[in-house]
Design a protein around this motif. Structure first.
Motif, PDB file in Angstrom:
ATOM      1  N   PHE A  23     -46.173  42.448  -8.275  1.00 20.27           N
ATOM      2  CA  PHE A  23     -45.905  43.444  -9.314  1.00 20.27           C
ATOM      3  C   PHE A  23     -44.421  43.469  -9.676  1.00 20.27           C
ATOM      4  CE2 PHE A  23     -44.216  47.711 -10.086  1.00 20.27           C
ATOM      5  CZ  PHE A  23     -44.890  48.049 -11.247  1.00 20.27           C
ATOM      6  N   ARG A  24     -44.120  43.723 -10.964  1.00 21.65           N
ATOM      7  CA  ARG A  24     -42.712  43.872 -11.391  1.00 21.65           C
ATOM      8  C   ARG A  24     -42.550  45.181 -12.149  1.00 21.65           C
ATOM      9  NH1 ARG A  24     -39.840  38.276 -12.232  1.00 21.65           N
ATOM     10  NH2 ARG A  24     -41.410  36.891 -11.375  1.00 21.65           N
ATOM     11  N   GLY A  25     -41.521  45.893 -11.854  1.00 18.49           N
ATOM     12  CA  GLY A  25     -41.182  47.123 -12.583  1.00 18.49           C
ATOM     13  C   GLY A  25     -40.193  46.784 -13.684  1.00 18.49           C
ATOM     14  N   TYR A  26     -39.168  47.604 -13.809  1.00 19.66           N
ATOM     15  CA  TYR A  26     -38.136  47.289 -14.809  1.00 19.66           C
ATOM     16  C   TYR A  26     -37.596  45.883 -14.568  1.00 19.66           C
ATOM     17  CZ  TYR A  26     -37.633  52.308 -15.909  1.00 19.66           C
ATOM     18  OH  TYR A  26     -37.833  53.608 -16.301  1.00 19.66           O
TER      19      TYR A  26
ATOM     20  N   ASN B  46     -34.822  48.893 -22.594  1.00 18.51           N
ATOM     21  CA  ASN B  46     -35.189  48.654 -21.195  1.00 18.51           C
ATOM     22  C   ASN B  46     -35.968  47.367 -20.975  1.00 18.51           C
ATOM     23  OD1 ASN B  46     -34.241  49.995 -19.022  1.00 18.51           O
ATOM     24  ND2 ASN B  46     -35.584  51.771 -19.231  1.00 18.51           N
ATOM     25  N   GLY B  47     -35.831  46.451 -21.907  1.00 14.88           N
ATOM     26  CA  GLY B  47     -36.434  45.136 -21.685  1.00 14.88           C
ATOM     27  C   GLY B  47     -37.819  44.995 -22.274  1.00 14.88           C
ATOM     28  N   VAL B  48     -38.185  43.731 -22.473  1.00  9.63           N
ATOM     29  CA  VAL B  48     -39.523  43.389 -22.994  1.00  9.63           C
ATOM     30  C   VAL B  48     -40.453  43.233 -21.791  1.00  9.63           C
ATOM     31  CG1 VAL B  48     -40.807  41.564 -24.202  1.00  9.63           C
ATOM     32  CG2 VAL B  48     -38.552  42.243 -25.015  1.00  9.63           C
ATOM     33  N   SER B  49     -41.713  43.557 -21.971  1.00  7.92           N
ATOM     34  CA  SER B  49     -42.639  43.540 -20.834  1.00  7.92           C
ATOM     35  C   SER B  49     -42.749  42.133 -20.222  1.00  7.92           C
ATOM     36  CB  SER B  49     -44.019  44.057 -21.251  1.00  7.92           C
ATOM     37  OG  SER B  49     -44.793  43.021 -21.785  1.00  7.92           O
ATOM     38  N   TYR B  50     -42.959  42.118 -18.923  1.00 10.78           N
ATOM     39  CA  TYR B  50     -43.015  40.854 -18.177  1.00 10.78           C
ATOM     40  C   TYR B  50     -44.094  39.899 -18.722  1.00 10.78           C
ATOM     41  CZ  TYR B  50     -43.966  37.710 -14.268  1.00 10.78           C
ATOM     42  OH  TYR B  50     -44.198  36.592 -13.509  1.00 10.78           O
ATOM     43  N   PRO B  51     -45.331  40.357 -18.931  1.00 12.56           N
ATOM     44  CA  PRO B  51     -46.343  39.414 -19.450  1.00 12.56           C
ATOM     45  C   PRO B  51     -45.954  38.823 -20.807  1.00 12.56           C
ATOM     46  CG  PRO B  51     -47.406  41.380 -18.588  1.00 12.56           C
ATOM     47  CD  PRO B  51     -45.940  41.675 -18.617  1.00 12.56           C
TER      48      PRO B  51
END
Ligand code: PLP
Length: 407
Positions: free
Chosen positions: A69-72, A291-296
């Motif tokens: 799992f990855r958060g921010y 806050n960044g683009v989602s990991y997937p």
């Protein structure tokens, strides 16, 4: 008393595409049986490349497991994507851009709109006409213009793109500090040569100005002599920021992923003439407000750079270019002067009449939606933009209906 930002009141009352939507809805209500073909708004219609979907699924599965799992993530984007971008989109084309000069975002629309925040309120701005409206409206909102009068905002330098200059504007006659350029262009579809782009880079160096280069349609370039990036031009790293997007490159309009390149060498000045790194300023802005683009999504974008990804995304763009070629050929055969469609999904058609009247005629007689050029600026009056983002069958049907409606 809470007060509003009155600059918003200067904005033109309705956004181009909502005007179009209203007319289309009224037509559909009056003609419920008529099938409308949309060659207006620049949204893609074909599915994401399969390799992106696989990467997307895999990354979503990782998110379902505590161990993977990855958060921010990093606000600037994951290094796995930034390194691929630097290598494939820049270094492979002799543009010396490094991964830490790349900022991943959820769209070039936001980036081209947000970037003006890091510049002073009193800079002189050069904006193309016709223009992708975001550059213009965001500067209006920020108070960098006067009122809208006779089709233009006061206080801006407009860069006319007309048939006389081949839709590549000439250098401004008066000095400017910030220059917006977009090639291949939305809405005209025109492309810029390396020699032409070099004139702008040289101008920016001489005048201590900055070029904001929007290359959202870079993937449509098929003429090998044309620059894909402004950083292919010598010296551009000191005077340019570039915007890219996966929206049209790989069908990401609904998935949302883009990036902005701010080279470390790129500088701007404070009121006393002191030099400042725009990379640091943009990094500060980006990490504070994003806050960044989602990991997937970033994994899906990374997949575009695999061999399969390159082939599949090229096939997507090629399919739209087949449509674009057909549109340009057929509209030219009907006697209209056209630009674009060869290195771009847009064809800019000189209708030799009012563009909204031509829009209404195409809608009412052919059931085809285009975009009236007047919505992109004064120089767009008399033109329409036809977009190649649809199926080949629909494009063929639309063109045959247009032909019949002009008889
Ligand atoms: N820049 C130009 C010139 C565009 O035409 C568009 C979309 O139509 C964008 C940027 C926005 O791209 P994104 O989908 O990445 O926000």
């Amino acid at each position: 008393m809470i007060k509003i930002n009155e600059n918003y009141l200067k904005l033109q009352a309705s956004y181009l595409f909502s005007d179009i939507a209203k007319r289309v809805a009224a037509f559909q209500k009056a003609n419920p049986e008529k099938e409308i073909i949309r060659l207006g708004i620049g949204d893609v219609t074909r599915a994401l490349p399969q390799i992106c979907i696989e990467a997307f699924h895999k990354a979503a599965d990782e998110m379902g497991n505590d161990s993977s799992f990855r958060g921010y993530g990093p606000e600037q984007g994951y290094i796995f994507l930034r390194e691929k971008i630097a290598a494939h989109d820049f270094n492979a084309r002799s543009a010396d851009i490094s991964a830490d000069e790349i900022f991943i975002s959820d769209g070039a629309k936001c980036d081209t709109g947000n970037i003006q925040e890091i510049f002073s309120g009193d800079i002189r701005i050069a904006i193309p006409d016709p223009v992708y409206p975001v550059y213009l409206d965001t500067n209006v909102m920020a108070g960098r213009t006067g009122i809208f009068k006779d089709g233009r905002y006061e206080g801006l330098v407009y860069l006319d793109s007309t048939s006389a200059n081949g839709f590549v504007p000439e250098l401004p006659k008066t000095p400017v500090d910030l220059i917006y350029l977009c090639f291949p262009n939305n809405p005209t579809g025109a492309a810029i040569s390396k020699e032409q782009l070099k004139l702008w880079v040289d101008y920016a160096k001489q005048n201590k100005s900055l070029i904001l280069f929007d290359a959202a349609y870079e993937a449509f370039i098929r003429d090998d002599s044309l620059p894909h990036s402004i950083f292919e031009i010598e010296g551009a790293k000191e005077v340019a920021i570039e915007f890219r997007s996966y929206s049209k490159t790989a069908g990401f309009t609904g998935t949302r992923c883009a990036y902005t390149v701010v080279p470390k060498a790129c500088t701007a000045y404070d009121g006393s003439g002191g030099k400042h790194s725009l990379h640091s300023l943009w990094n500060r802005r980006h990490t504070t407000k994003f806050n960044g683009v989602s990991y997937p999504v970033q994994r899906a974008a990374e997949a575009i750079y695999s061999e399969q990804g390159k082939a599949q995304s090229k096939a997507l763009v090629d399919a739209y270019l087949v449509n674009a070629t057909l549109i340009r050929k057929e509209m030219s055969a009907l006697g209209f002067a056209c630009v674009g469609g060869d290195n771009s999904p847009y064809i800019w058609v000189d209708t030799k009449q009012d563009s909204w009247e031509f829009f209404d005629m195409l809608l009412n007689k052919a059931g085809v939606v285009c975009t009236p050029g007047a919505g992109f600026g004064k120089c767009g009056r008399g033109f329409i933009r036809i977009s190649a983002f649809n199926s080949y069958e629909n494009v063929k049907k639309a063109l045959s209906r247009i032909k019949d409606s002009l008889k």
